[in-house]
Write a protein that holds these residues in place. Structure first.
Motif, PDB file in Angstrom:
ATOM      1  N   LEU A 178       0.760  -1.146  -0.319  1.00 40.76           N
ATOM      2  CA  LEU A 178      -0.516  -0.572  -0.209  1.00 40.76           C
ATOM      3  C   LEU A 178       0.625   1.259  -0.005  1.00 40.76           C
ATOM      4  CD1 LEU A 178      -2.854   1.439   0.256  1.00 40.76           C
ATOM      5  CD2 LEU A 178      -2.570   0.925   2.939  1.00 40.76           C
ATOM      6  N   LEU A 179       1.972   1.735   0.811  1.00 39.19           N
ATOM      7  CA  LEU A 179       2.856   2.767   0.881  1.00 39.19           C
ATOM      8  C   LEU A 179       3.529   2.943  -0.363  1.00 39.19           C
ATOM      9  CD1 LEU A 179       4.482   2.203   4.668  1.00 39.19           C
ATOM     10  CD2 LEU A 179       2.864   3.137   3.815  1.00 39.19           C
ATOM     11  N   VAL A 180       3.882   1.597  -1.190  1.00 40.69           N
ATOM     12  CA  VAL A 180       4.434   2.038  -2.379  1.00 40.69           C
ATOM     13  C   VAL A 180       3.708   2.481  -3.546  1.00 40.69           C
ATOM     14  CG1 VAL A 180       5.760  -0.133  -4.072  1.00 40.69           C
ATOM     15  CG2 VAL A 180       6.436  -0.270  -1.999  1.00 40.69           C
ATOM     16  N   ARG A 181       2.165   1.490  -3.568  1.00 40.75           N
ATOM     17  CA  ARG A 181       1.607   2.252  -4.586  1.00 40.75           C
ATOM     18  C   ARG A 181       0.618   3.413  -4.103  1.00 40.75           C
ATOM     19  NH1 ARG A 181      -5.044  -0.394  -3.826  1.00 40.75           N
ATOM     20  NH2 ARG A 181      -5.007   1.640  -2.645  1.00 40.75           N
ATOM     21  N   GLU A 182       1.117   4.292  -3.052  1.00 39.57           N
ATOM     22  CA  GLU A 182       1.071   5.535  -2.602  1.00 39.57           C
ATOM     23  C   GLU A 182       1.627   6.253  -2.720  1.00 39.57           C
ATOM     24  OE1 GLU A 182      -1.994   6.777  -1.543  1.00 39.57           O
ATOM     25  OE2 GLU A 182      -2.762   4.823  -2.181  1.00 39.57           O
ATOM     26  N   GLY A 183       3.133   5.899  -2.701  1.00 43.10           N
ATOM     27  CA  GLY A 183       4.168   6.833  -3.485  1.00 43.10           C
ATOM     28  C   GLY A 183       5.473   7.288  -2.899  1.00 43.10           C
ATOM     29  N   PHE A 184       5.332   6.437  -1.323  1.00 39.05           N
ATOM     30  CA  PHE A 184       6.164   6.852  -0.002  1.00 39.05           C
ATOM     31  C   PHE A 184       7.234   6.169  -0.572  1.00 39.05           C
ATOM     32  CE2 PHE A 184       1.476   7.491   2.056  1.00 39.05           C
ATOM     33  CZ  PHE A 184       1.998   8.831   2.371  1.00 39.05           C
ATOM     34  N   TYR A 185       7.284   4.892  -1.170  1.00 39.94           N
ATOM     35  CA  TYR A 185       8.908   4.061  -2.093  1.00 39.94           C
ATOM     36  C   TYR A 185       8.044   3.673  -2.830  1.00 39.94           C
ATOM     37  CZ  TYR A 185       8.595   3.913   3.515  1.00 39.94           C
ATOM     38  OH  TYR A 185       8.941   5.225   4.943  1.00 39.94           O
ATOM     39  N   SER A 186       9.704   3.501  -3.678  1.00 39.97           N
ATOM     40  CA  SER A 186       9.120   3.119  -5.070  1.00 39.97           C
ATOM     41  C   SER A 186       9.362   1.877  -4.984  1.00 39.97           C
ATOM     42  CB  SER A 186      10.578   3.505  -5.647  1.00 39.97           C
ATOM     43  OG  SER A 186      12.512   3.542  -4.677  1.00 39.97           O
ATOM     44  N   ASN A 187       9.230   0.651  -4.198  1.00 41.40           N
ATOM     45  CA  ASN A 187       9.455  -0.330  -3.936  1.00 41.40           C
ATOM     46  C   ASN A 187       9.202  -0.702  -2.892  1.00 41.40           C
ATOM     47  OD1 ASN A 187      12.011  -1.160  -3.554  1.00 41.40           O
ATOM     48  ND2 ASN A 187      12.775  -0.594  -6.602  1.00 41.40           N
ATOM     49  N   ARG A 188       9.201  -2.147  -2.805  1.00 44.17           N
ATOM     50  CA  ARG A 188       9.274  -3.091  -1.289  1.00 44.17           C
ATOM     51  C   ARG A 188      11.009  -2.756  -0.852  1.00 44.17           C
ATOM     52  NH1 ARG A 188       6.087  -8.720  -2.896  1.00 44.17           N
ATOM     53  NH2 ARG A 188       4.323  -7.579  -2.383  1.00 44.17           N
ATOM     54  N   THR A 189      11.930  -2.864  -1.576  1.00 43.71           N
ATOM     55  CA  THR A 189      13.044  -2.793  -1.194  1.00 43.71           C
ATOM     56  C   THR A 189      13.495  -1.528  -0.340  1.00 43.71           C
ATOM     57  OG1 THR A 189      13.727  -4.713  -2.569  1.00 43.71           O
ATOM     58  CG2 THR A 189      15.366  -3.396  -1.896  1.00 43.71           C
ATOM     59  N   ILE A 235      11.885  -1.201   2.492  1.00 42.43           N
ATOM     60  CA  ILE A 235      12.676  -2.185   4.096  1.00 42.43           C
ATOM     61  C   ILE A 235      14.072  -1.903   3.701  1.00 42.43           C
ATOM     62  CG2 ILE A 235      13.885  -4.731   4.096  1.00 42.43           C
ATOM     63  CD1 ILE A 235      11.651  -5.984   2.207  1.00 42.43           C
ATOM     64  N   ARG A 236      14.636  -0.991   3.577  1.00 41.66           N
ATOM     65  CA  ARG A 236      16.050  -0.777   3.446  1.00 41.66           C
ATOM     66  C   ARG A 236      15.558   0.522   4.178  1.00 41.66           C
ATOM     67  NH1 ARG A 236      18.623  -0.548  -2.490  1.00 41.66           N
ATOM     68  NH2 ARG A 236      19.536  -3.244  -2.079  1.00 41.66           N
ATOM     69  N   THR A 237      15.143   0.904   3.816  1.00 42.30           N
ATOM     70  CA  THR A 237      14.946   2.270   4.499  1.00 42.30           C
ATOM     71  C   THR A 237      14.655   2.406   6.308  1.00 42.30           C
ATOM     72  OG1 THR A 237      13.685   3.956   2.651  1.00 42.30           O
ATOM     73  CG2 THR A 237      13.186   5.086   5.687  1.00 42.30           C
ATOM     74  N   ALA A 238      13.347   1.092   6.377  1.00 38.69           N
ATOM     75  CA  ALA A 238      13.630   0.659   7.782  1.00 38.69           C
ATOM     76  C   ALA A 238      14.468   0.166   8.519  1.00 38.69           C
ATOM     77  CB  ALA A 238      12.275  -0.049   7.356  1.00 38.69           C
ATOM     78  N   ILE A 239      15.416  -0.832   7.785  1.00 37.18           N
ATOM     79  CA  ILE A 239      16.528  -0.860   8.397  1.00 37.18           C
ATOM     80  C   ILE A 239      17.916   0.523   8.816  1.00 37.18           C
ATOM     81  CG2 ILE A 239      18.727  -1.880   7.840  1.00 37.18           C
ATOM     82  CD1 ILE A 239      16.896  -3.801   6.464  1.00 37.18           C
ATOM     83  N   ARG A 240      17.664   1.138   7.821  1.00 33.55           N
ATOM     84  CA  ARG A 240      18.563   2.436   7.812  1.00 33.55           C
ATOM     85  C   ARG A 240      17.999   3.232   9.398  1.00 33.55           C
ATOM     86  NH1 ARG A 240      18.657   3.312   1.703  1.00 33.55           N
ATOM     87  NH2 ARG A 240      20.626   1.854   0.898  1.00 33.55           N
ATOM     88  N   ASN A 241      16.589   3.299   8.925  1.00 37.57           N
ATOM     89  CA  ASN A 241      16.042   4.088  10.076  1.00 37.57           C
ATOM     90  C   ASN A 241      16.463   3.501  11.911  1.00 37.57           C
ATOM     91  OD1 ASN A 241      15.135   5.890   9.378  1.00 37.57           O
ATOM     92  ND2 ASN A 241      13.295   5.562   8.986  1.00 37.57           N
TER      93      ASN A 241
END
Length: 138
Positions: A31-42, A45-51
């Motif tokens: 849903l977040l990908v579809r809404e444009g918050f992220y470009s894809n699942r990866t 996930i990378r953003t969550a890990i970095r956070n």
């Protein structure tokens, strides 16, 4: 306080990690990908890990200093290991990131020059060198 030794990092080199995610969480990600918050699942996930790494940065930094770990990419060449052996020393390799033992390092030289290897991340070495050091890798 001791200093953290940061090694160079190669952009674009990654290690594949498999993560099992529940269907509902996966739906939220999509849903977040579809809404444009992220470009894809990866990307999510990378953003969550970095956070999470940023949230724990003080603990990480203290642990790196306490354990005298090298951070980033560290390559061990045949010449370097020969010099260590000639000096009658042995290396205790401790790396967060990527440790690389050069392709021209023989299993015999690796055993003579390396006392122990701890890598939090990935170790790249020939199969024969990894086999020769199997009892020294943690």
């Amino acid at each position: 306080m001791a200093e953290i030794q940061r090694l160079r990092e190669k952009v674009g080199e990654t290690e594949k990690v498999t993560v099992n995610v529940g269907y509902v969480d996966l739906g939220h990600i999509d849903l977040l990908v579809r809404e444009g918050f992220y470009s894809n699942r990866t990307d999510l996930i990378r953003t969550a890990i970095r956070n999470q790494l940023a949230n724990h940065s003080d603990a990480i930094r203290q642990s790196i200093v306490r354990n005298t770990l090298e951070l980033g990419l560290r390559k061990f060449t045949r010449e370097e290991l020969e010099a260590v052996e000639a000096a009658g020393r042995k290396l205790r390799i401790q790396v967060i990131g990527l440790a690389v033992i050069a392709d021209d390092v023989t299993p015999e030289l690796a055993r003579k020059a390396i006392d122990s290897i701890t890598v939090l991340g990935a170790l790249q070495a020939s199969a024969s060198v990894k086999a020769a050091l199997a009892d020294r890798i943690s």
